[in-house]
Write an enzyme that holds these catalytic residues in place. Structure first.
Site, PDB file in Angstrom:
ATOM      1  N   ASN A   2      34.182  27.323  48.738  1.00 46.08           N
ATOM      2  CA  ASN A   2      33.835  26.495  49.907  1.00 46.08           C
ATOM      3  C   ASN A   2      32.439  25.902  49.779  1.00 46.08           C
ATOM      4  OD1 ASN A   2      32.695  29.048  50.225  1.00 46.08           O
ATOM      5  ND2 ASN A   2      32.785  28.977  52.452  1.00 46.08           N
ATOM      6  N   ASP A  29      39.097  30.328  51.072  1.00 43.61           N
ATOM      7  CA  ASP A  29      38.316  31.243  51.915  1.00 43.61           C
ATOM      8  C   ASP A  29      37.394  30.537  52.905  1.00 43.61           C
ATOM      9  OD1 ASP A  29      37.459  33.840  52.744  1.00 43.61           O
ATOM     10  OD2 ASP A  29      35.541  33.362  51.817  1.00 43.61           O
ATOM     11  N   ASP A  62      31.547  39.741  50.319  1.00 36.13           N
ATOM     12  CA  ASP A  62      31.597  38.535  51.158  1.00 36.13           C
ATOM     13  C   ASP A  62      30.171  38.076  51.488  1.00 36.13           C
ATOM     14  OD1 ASP A  62      32.499  36.351  52.570  1.00 36.13           O
ATOM     15  OD2 ASP A  62      33.201  37.484  54.306  1.00 36.13           O
TER      16      ASP A  62
HETATM   17 ZN   LIG Z   1      36.620  34.720  54.392  1.00 34.10          ZN
END
Ligand SMILES: [Zn+2]
Length: 440
Positions: A98, A156, A309
């Site tokens: 992303n 994501d 993350d």
């Molecule tokens: Zn995510």
């Protein structure tokens, strides 16, 4: 490349069932020897790192981080993010697509790989988009992305809401044997959501994100994985219900794996009381009951890996009212220290923790990019050395990451990464670690 002898540490490698005091010798960037006996004499000139009292294990592998480059270099770059990884003990990191532009074609993947080669200090493995532009409308050129070297596919940050597209993605992924990693969230149910839905969200007057929004998508993805036979990887699992769905899917032999983040294992929605925007994360911090289920899932092997993350943002991004702040926690540098609290309080063994950061994520990536997550003889030397008992203060100004956004700022953690070796190179060491030159 100079040889390096790591002397007198406790070697732990769950991939080989090793747990013993010994030494490890790196020659030409590869592990040449390890064990208890007498070390074969290295070349005349070599470095020695004294590791008495420390633990020496395979370098950590992060299946899920955000490096923000290209497009959001004010938040993070491949250079700063990979240094943050090294400080956190990670020698392989998989970066999410992303970015701007998103990682949906060969040219952008090539750019990430060349930046990683020139400015990165650890191995960076890109994850390609599922859909073109992450728009959720049509599939990205998956074959081209595989050629370019992606390790998985994901949109994501945005779930693939269109079940037909998800089915097509899974069917296409079969030819490549790579997992589809989904951020599971029914965005119709979470619209306007700021935190976990429950008593606390009601009390704070914040719109909640129900556990059901995650579980509905986990369930759909599992059904599609069963239908297609594809490999499904559930990103950042957070709820008791998701753990139960994944457990049942695995029992049925469906090809599903799952990860959980350090913050979802150690922090609850209580962190949001006081409206700390640094505790605003998606999926949101949940409840103590969810944490207990996630820990049980880790122990049983229902949850395969721990992934950070890592989602860095600028101070300005988070310096606003709660409702306007972006989601995300900068996690690479605090991951290990916070996870060690689970070992210190008896909820997880050291061996399970290390396996969830090394050989287990390595299994999900596969061997295409070399044998990872192990101290096997002959593999590139990716090694993390840590002190399980050293207490340290989380000072975000000391972070290598540009993202100082963590709800752990100012807290004490027990357990610290002391040195990180990536492909034979010492890429991080604590000031207290001395490396001496030895030779004849
Ligand atoms: Zn995510």
């Amino acid at each position: 490349m100079k040889s390096l002898l790591i002397q007198g540490g406790r070697l732990i490698d769950p991939s080989q069932g090793i747990d013993e005091i010994g030494s490890l010798l790196i020659v030409e960037g590869k592990i040449l020897w390890l064990g208890r006996g007498e070390v074969p004499p290295p070349r005349p000139d070599y470095d020695v790192l004294e590791a008495q009292g420390l633990i020496v294990c395979p370098g950590f592998i992060d299946l899920h981080c955000h490096l923000r480059q290209p497009g959001y270099e004010e938040k993070e770059t491949i250079a700063s993010g990979s240094r943050a990884a090294a400080r956190g003990g990670f020698t392989t990191i998989c970066c999410m697509p992303n970015t701007n532009p998103p990682l949906d074609n060969q040219a952008i993947i090539d750019y990430v790989k060349s930046m990683a080669a020139s400015e990165g200090v650890v191995r960076v493995l890109p994850i390609g988009c599922i859909s073109k532009g992450r728009k959720g409308k049509e599939l990205a050129e998956m074959g081209e992305l595989v050629q370019a070297g992606v390790v998985a596919f994901s949109d994501d940050g945005k779930p693939v809401m269109n079940s037909r597209l998800m089915r097509q993605a899974m069917e296409s992924s079969l030819a490549f044997g790579l997992p589809i990693t989904d951020h599971c969230e029914d965005t119709v149910l979470t619209e306007g959501g700021q935190m976990n839905e429950g008593i606390i969200s009601a009390r704070l007057g914040l719109q909640g994100m129900p556990a059901a929004a995650e579980e509905i998508t986990v369930a759909r993805d599992i059904v599609l994985a069963q239908l297609t036979g594809a490999r499904l990887h559930i990103a950042h699992t957070t709820t008791e219900g998701s753990v139960e769905l994944i457990r049942r899917a695995k029992d049925k032999g469906i090809q599903v794996t799952a990860e959980v983040t350090p913050h979802h294992l150690t922090l609850t929605e209580d962190k949001v009381i006081g409206y700390d925007t640094n505790a605003k994360v998606n999926p949101p911090l949940r409840t103590i009951q969810d944490i207990q289920a996630l820990l049980q899932g880790l122990k049983e092997g229902v949850i395969d890996a721990i992934a950070t993350d890592h989602a860095p943002h600028t101070e300005a991004d988070k310096l606003c009212e709660f409702g306007l702040a972006p989601f995300g926690i900068s996690g690479l540098e605090t991951a290990f220290g916070s996870l060690m609290s689970l070992v210190h309080n008896g909820q997880l063994t050291l061996s399970i923790l290390i396996s969830k950061l090394t050989c287990e994520p390595a299994r999900i990536i596969g061997n295409k990019y070399g044998k990872l997550g192990t101290l096997s003889i002959g593999v590139p030397a990716d090694i993390t050395i840590f002190d399980p008992n050293m207490a340290w203060l989380v000072e975000t100004k000391a972070f290598a990451s540009k993202g100082k956004n963590t709800p752990l700022a100012g807290s004490m953690l027990k357990g610290k990464v002391m040195a990180t070796i990536s492909q034979g190179k010492l890429v991080y060491r604590d000031d207290s670690i001395k490396v001496e030159v030895r030779g004849r």
